[in-house]
Design a protein around this motif. Structure first.
Motif, PDB file in Angstrom:
ATOM      1  N   TYR A  35      36.305 -44.288 -32.797  1.00  0.00           N
ATOM      2  CA  TYR A  35      37.722 -43.807 -33.219  1.00  0.00           C
ATOM      3  C   TYR A  35      38.716 -44.408 -32.285  1.00  0.00           C
ATOM      4  O   TYR A  35      38.580 -43.942 -31.150  1.00  0.00           O
ATOM      5  CB  TYR A  35      37.637 -42.246 -33.485  1.00  0.00           C
ATOM      6  CG  TYR A  35      39.124 -42.119 -33.845  1.00  0.00           C
ATOM      7  CD1 TYR A  35      39.508 -42.229 -35.170  1.00  0.00           C
ATOM      8  CD2 TYR A  35      39.979 -41.289 -32.933  1.00  0.00           C
ATOM      9  CE1 TYR A  35      40.923 -41.921 -35.653  1.00  0.00           C
ATOM     10  CE2 TYR A  35      41.175 -41.074 -33.482  1.00  0.00           C
ATOM     11  CZ  TYR A  35      41.550 -41.200 -34.854  1.00  0.00           C
ATOM     12  OH  TYR A  35      42.904 -40.992 -35.121  1.00  0.00           O
ATOM     13  N   ASN A  36      39.518 -45.169 -32.709  1.00  0.00           N
ATOM     14  CA  ASN A  36      40.647 -45.757 -31.903  1.00  0.00           C
ATOM     15  C   ASN A  36      41.986 -45.369 -32.586  1.00  0.00           C
ATOM     16  O   ASN A  36      42.749 -46.345 -32.485  1.00  0.00           O
ATOM     17  CB  ASN A  36      40.422 -47.219 -31.574  1.00  0.00           C
ATOM     18  CG  ASN A  36      39.076 -47.320 -30.787  1.00  0.00           C
ATOM     19  OD1 ASN A  36      39.264 -46.842 -29.687  1.00  0.00           O
ATOM     20  ND2 ASN A  36      38.351 -48.245 -31.016  1.00  0.00           N
ATOM     21  N   GLY A  37      42.249 -44.318 -33.174  1.00  0.00           N
ATOM     22  CA  GLY A  37      43.353 -44.074 -33.948  1.00  0.00           C
ATOM     23  C   GLY A  37      44.791 -43.907 -33.161  1.00  0.00           C
ATOM     24  O   GLY A  37      45.668 -44.014 -33.670  1.00  0.00           O
ATOM     25  N   ASN A  38      44.435 -43.761 -31.894  1.00  0.00           N
ATOM     26  CA  ASN A  38      45.467 -43.481 -31.043  1.00  0.00           C
ATOM     27  C   ASN A  38      46.012 -44.769 -30.382  1.00  0.00           C
ATOM     28  O   ASN A  38      46.870 -44.976 -29.394  1.00  0.00           O
ATOM     29  CB  ASN A  38      45.110 -42.589 -29.925  1.00  0.00           C
ATOM     30  CG  ASN A  38      43.915 -42.900 -29.034  1.00  0.00           C
ATOM     31  OD1 ASN A  38      43.380 -43.951 -29.469  1.00  0.00           O
ATOM     32  ND2 ASN A  38      43.701 -42.254 -27.762  1.00  0.00           N
ATOM     33  N   THR A  40      47.671 -48.405 -29.904  1.00  0.00           N
ATOM     34  CA  THR A  40      48.850 -48.902 -30.771  1.00  0.00           C
ATOM     35  C   THR A  40      48.523 -50.263 -31.348  1.00  0.00           C
ATOM     36  O   THR A  40      47.612 -51.012 -30.919  1.00  0.00           O
ATOM     37  CB  THR A  40      50.064 -49.339 -29.666  1.00  0.00           C
ATOM     38  OG1 THR A  40      49.548 -50.390 -28.326  1.00  0.00           O
ATOM     39  CG2 THR A  40      50.245 -47.930 -28.739  1.00  0.00           C
ATOM     40  N   THR A  41      49.377 -50.665 -32.286  1.00  0.00           N
ATOM     41  CA  THR A  41      49.265 -51.967 -32.756  1.00  0.00           C
ATOM     42  C   THR A  41      49.499 -53.023 -32.142  1.00  0.00           C
ATOM     43  O   THR A  41      48.667 -53.964 -31.962  1.00  0.00           O
ATOM     44  CB  THR A  41      50.318 -51.909 -33.948  1.00  0.00           C
ATOM     45  OG1 THR A  41      50.142 -50.827 -34.911  1.00  0.00           O
ATOM     46  CG2 THR A  41      50.279 -53.053 -34.973  1.00  0.00           C
TER      47      THR A  41
END
Length: 70
Positions: A35-38, A40-41
């Motif tokens: 999970y790498n939802g944090n 940044t783009t």
């Protein structure tokens, strides 16, 4: 829903390993659980661009060099 299907499914582990290696080189911390939802783009783009660059280099080397097609 991911639509990117690997041509060689056995390459999945190698690509994941490459992703973590590139992220570490760039100083970006990835979560080991996937999970790498944090993230940044901007950082995701840096990782993806670096992976693409490295895969192109590997392909050029396997074809006998980068200057053969220029």
């Amino acid at each position: 829903m991911a639509r990117n299907n690997l041509v060689v499914p056995q390459a999945s582990h190698a690509l994941d390993q490459l992703k973590f290696e590139v992220a570490q080189e760039l100083g970006i911390q990835l979560s080991p659980d996937g999970y790498n939802g944090n993230l940044t783009t901007y950082n995701a783009g840096k990782i993806g661009g670096s992976i693409t660059r490295r895969l192109v280099q590997i392909a050029e080397q396997s074809l006998g060099g980068a200057n053969n097609f220029r």
